[in-house]
Design an enzyme around this catalytic site. Structure first.
Site, PDB file in Angstrom:
ATOM      1  N   HIS A 225       0.862  -1.182   0.000  1.00 25.47           N
ATOM      2  CA  HIS A 225       0.000   0.000   0.000  1.00 25.47           C
ATOM      3  C   HIS A 225       0.898   1.231   0.000  1.00 25.47           C
ATOM      4  CE1 HIS A 225      -2.671   3.075   1.494  1.00 25.47           C
ATOM      5  NE2 HIS A 225      -2.151   3.051   2.701  1.00 25.47           N
ATOM      6  N   TYR A 259      -5.997   9.288   1.690  1.00 24.18           N
ATOM      7  CA  TYR A 259      -6.065   9.856   3.037  1.00 24.18           C
ATOM      8  C   TYR A 259      -4.805  10.679   3.288  1.00 24.18           C
ATOM      9  CZ  TYR A 259      -3.019   5.931   4.525  1.00 24.18           C
ATOM     10  OH  TYR A 259      -1.997   5.030   4.650  1.00 24.18           O
ATOM     11  N   ASP A 551     -28.799 -19.724  17.520  1.00 27.60           N
ATOM     12  CA  ASP A 551     -30.069 -20.420  17.664  1.00 27.60           C
ATOM     13  C   ASP A 551     -30.104 -21.511  16.606  1.00 27.60           C
ATOM     14  OD1 ASP A 551     -30.408 -18.709  15.467  1.00 27.60           O
ATOM     15  OD2 ASP A 551     -32.518 -18.352  15.894  1.00 27.60           O
TER      16      ASP A 551
END
Length: 822
Positions: A225, A259, A551
């Site tokens: 990256h 960013y 469940d």
């Protein structure tokens, strides 16, 4: 006091250091942390991590982990230097689609208790003067976000853990993991063997290799990256000090996969806009032992051509960069996974071997706390099913699947994605025996756990014109309208008024057998299973604190043979790990060799009975009973169950007989108006009945009485996991409840995870939602304070606007169960 177990943590980065700290603070002192790199800068992902901590996430658990990281790091320092800088976080929108998505994200923040605000472009410029306000529509601003100094935090955490007895040993390469009798016994290194009762791999992108030492497939892919730093910017000169580094908010420009963060008077830029770059870890070992801030095994050479488009987009958003240059950069190695989530949990085959991998600095402290809670106390306060390493099916563990889907997650990391967004590839990995027939009917498939699952059938489009006026669904907004068709209304209508075939094959099925099978299931579940052969029981699997682990539906097919419908591989893993050592119980996954059709609707008996010699009448096969039978010669197991609230059965057969079963039912049902129906109609009908979906409506964070499934708890049957914890609890003592809501305007269909307001205050969040076609109004289920009873007026925040709703009594459809018990 019992002696502390011997724990060896592999990896001294931000995860390993946090885990050592969390274990030792809970009293476990015999903790050894090993790393192949030198200490404290080991050369892994932590050593170069940019440290941006954006807390808000679609996952409640991940948001809680990030919030804990902020809280913990804010209290850490090293020689007076802080480990967290709360500069705030801004995520800007430069497109209308992103602005709508930030409204949705603001809803998540509110649901999970993170303070955030949506701000306009003028406020964006005030908080971040480098922005071009003409490029920005607005932003989500979270004041408690900020910058973690990861390498400094590692030092602080290691010092604390060492003061409590932990050891940190660097420059020690792990070469193997010893085991005996299915349990770990030690860790082999180039410096000798370290005895261990528990081994936790926190090795980051080396985690796949560590897992392989015990034969465990760790589904992660190392990817590079890009991160770059500019030269000095005049606009930043004098704003910061070397110690603080930053004063502007951390910034995301997700429309271009970018960013930003300050480095004193320079700007750091990270980008996901480039091609995925898989990394072969074997090639990183040749980097040698030398580690510095500028050179380490996890920092690969910068590829300028990959960064060039991101640099141009950065200059558009931040005009100050137009006169600047990129002075340095690298391609840093991080871990990515098939679904983008972290990997936490114990090996399915080797007891005592745990992984805590693919964890970024943002969530490191929170996940380490959860792992420590599991190891020391047996359960985490935060439900971990989203990140449990055993959540994947076998087909999802192949190297080809992991590599392709991890790269896809890298590419999509900042994309605006819908909750139903399916993978484009790989597809058709798991298809049911009915798949060919479904394709002929124009099935629109979405994907889950590798299964192709029809959501509606284009063959049913003509039925939309036949819908009675009360069944016509309203138009949906852009978000609710995606991956939706009004055909779902026609399928629900035909189910309620005729008969429909639902492919239930992807529901995972286990066969539990052996002389100890009944006792085994009685211990692990909450309801009474000691019933006659042919009984079917809905029951809960609880954890020791009484939380709903799952469940399940248990059918007793023979005295010592049970078929258990479970929620996924996590249940299989749990049952497997709970097996008694005497070999008296066997647990086998039978899903792939079997298939299931839900045949439901008022005409279901008219369809099935003429095809069988067995008695399918109400008395002949009562509700919640099972029988082996033949339908047109096809051997089946029929269970009188219905998750859509209509007469019918789940009909199971072997996979080789599946297509023949479909064909005989289809041919016989033509005069009855039989259709194939998909998951969209199914979800609507199950919410009309109030049936819970585990993992969405309830998790280990909820007890049965809060979740409205207390009827499945039978304390009088004797001891079972969670029974003691439930003593004294009831629906009356519950402080919160899962409530049914109806939307007042009659047309707004929410998506799930939206905040719910009571008396103007955020008080809960939506779990499941759908349009109730039978009822002509939207439905949502939400966790709310118990005081919000039937008739309470509430509001749901949906993409920035408040939608009025009302708490309703359950169930909305056929509360007396007359239709299902005909």
């Amino acid at each position: 006091m019992a002696a502390s177990p011997r724990v060896v943590i592999i990896g001294a980065g931000i995860v390993g250091a946090n885990l050592a700290d969390e274990l030792t603070v809970r009293g476990w002192s015999d903790v050894t942390v090993l790393d192949q790199g030198p200490l404290p800068l080991t050369g892994g992902s932590t050593s170069h991590a940019p440290g941006l901590v954006f807390q808000t996430n679609s996952s409640k658990a991940m948001t809680e982990f990030a919030r804990y990281t902020v809280e913990k790091f804010s209290a850490l320092e090293v020689d007076g230097a802080p480990c967290f800088n709360p500069v705030g976080g801004m995520e800007v929108a430069t497109t209308p689609a992103r602005w709508e998505d930030l409204k949705r994200k603001h809803g998540w923040a509110t649901s999970w208790g993170i303070g955030g605000t949506l701000v306009d472009s003028a406020e964006c410029l005030r908080r971040y003067p480098l922005l071009d306000p003409e490029q920005v529509l607005g932003a989500l601003y979270v004041p408690t976000d900020g910058l973690a100094k990861a390498s400094r935090a590692v030092v602080a955490l290691a010092r604390r853990a060492e003061a409590r007895g932990a050891r940190f040993i660097g420059s020690t390469k792990v070469t193997g993991v010893q085991q005996a009798g299915g349990r770990v016994t030690g860790v082999e290194t180039d410096s000798g063997v370290f005895a261990a009762d528990i081994v936790v791999s926190c090795a980051g992108f080396w985690g796949r290799e560590i897992g392989a030492m015990v034969g465990m497939e760790v589904p992660l892919l190392p990817l590079a990256h890009q991160y770059a730093k500019t030269g000095q910017l005049a606009e930043l000169v004098g704003r910061n000090t070397e110690e603080s580094e930053a004063s502007l908010p951390i910034l995301r420009h997700q429309d271009q996969d970018l960013y930003y963060r300050e480095h004193n008077d320079r700007l750091g830029i990270g980008t996901y806009a480039h091609r995925p770059m898989p990394v072969a870890t074997a090639e990183l070992d040749s980097a040698g032992p030398e580690v510095s801030d500028a050179a380490m095994p996890s920092m690969l050479p910068f590829t300028e051509e990959d960064f060039a488009p991101s640099w141009e987009h950065s200059k558009l958003l931040l005009p100050a960069l137009r006169q600047a240059k990129v002075e340095e950069g690298f391609n840093g190695v991080f871990s990515f996974t098939p679904d983008g989530h972290s990997l936490v949990g114990e090996s399915a085959e080797v007891r005592g071997f745990w992984v805590a991998e693919a964890i970024w600095v943002t969530h490191s402290a929170g996940i380490a706390k959860a792992v420590a809670e599991q190891l020391v106390h047996g359960r985490s306060e935060t439900d971990l099913h989203d990140i449990d390493v055993n959540r994947f099916e076998d087909v999802q563990l192949s190297r080809e699947y992991v590599d392709e889907t991890s790269q896809q997650n890298f590419t999509e990391i900042y994309d605006v994605l819908h909750p139903l967004q399916p993978k484009l590839s790989p597809r058709d990995l798991r298809v049911t025996p009915f798949h060919a027939r479904q394709r002929e009917l124009g099935a629109v498939f979405l994907e889950a756990s590798g299964w192709e699952r029809p959501h509606w059938f284009e063959a049913n489009a003509p039925l939309v014109k036949e819908l009675p006026h009360d069944w016509l669904p309203p138009a949906r907004d852009g978000w609710a309208g995606r991956f939706h068709s009004p055909i779902a209304a026609a399928e629900a209508w035909r189910t309620r008024n005729a008969v429909a075939l639902y492919d239930m094959t992807p529901l995972k099925r286990l066969e539990v057998s052996g002389p100890g099978a009944l006792a085994f299931l009685q211990r692990l579940t909450s309801n009474q299973l000691d019933k006659s052969v042919g009984s079917v029981t809905y029951t809960l699997v609880l954890d020791e604190a009484g939380g709903v682990r799952s469940d399940v539906t248990v059918a007793r097919l023979e005295p010592d043979v049970f078929q258990v419908g479970v929620n996924g591989n996590l249940d299989h893993d749990y049952f497997h790990k709970q097996l008694p050592e005497d070999g008296g119980v066997r647990v086998r996954d039978i899903t792939g060799g079997t298939c299931c059709l839900g045949v439901w609707g008022p005409a279901a008996r008219d369809l099935v009975q003429p095809l069988s010699r067995e008695d399918f009448s109400h008395q002949g096969l009562k509700y919640f009973r099972a029988r082996r039978a033949r339908i047109a010669g096809v051997p089946v197991t029929a269970m009188r169950l219905s998750y859509v609230g209509e007469l019918g059965w789940e009909i199971y057969t072997s996979a080789d007989n599946g297509q023949r079963l479909w064909d005989v039912l289809w041919a016989a049902g033509r005069d009855l108006g039989v259709i194939a129906a998909g998951r969209a109609a199914f979800n609507s009908l199950r919410l009309e009945k109030g049936y819970r979906l585990w993992g969405t409506d309830m998790t280990t964070e909820h007890d049965p009485y809060e979740a409205g499934v207390g009827f499945a708890v039978r304390p009088a049957k004797g001891d079972f996991v969670g029974r003691e914890a439930l003593d004294g609890r009831s629906e009356e003592t519950a402080a919160r409840r899962l409530r049914c809501l109806t939307i007042d305007d009659g047309h707004t269909v929410v998506l799930g995870k939206e905040p719910v307001f009571v008396d103007g205050q955020a008080a809960g969040y939506v779990t499941s939602a759908a349009y109730g076609y039978t009822l002509s109004r939207p439905i949502a289920y939400a966790w709310l304070p118990a005081a919000a009873g039937v008739g309470t007026a509430v509001e749901i925040e949906y993409f920035g606007r408040r939608v009025a709703a009302t708490v309703a009594a359950e169930s909305l459809f056929d509360p007396g169960m007359e239709r299902i018990r005909r």
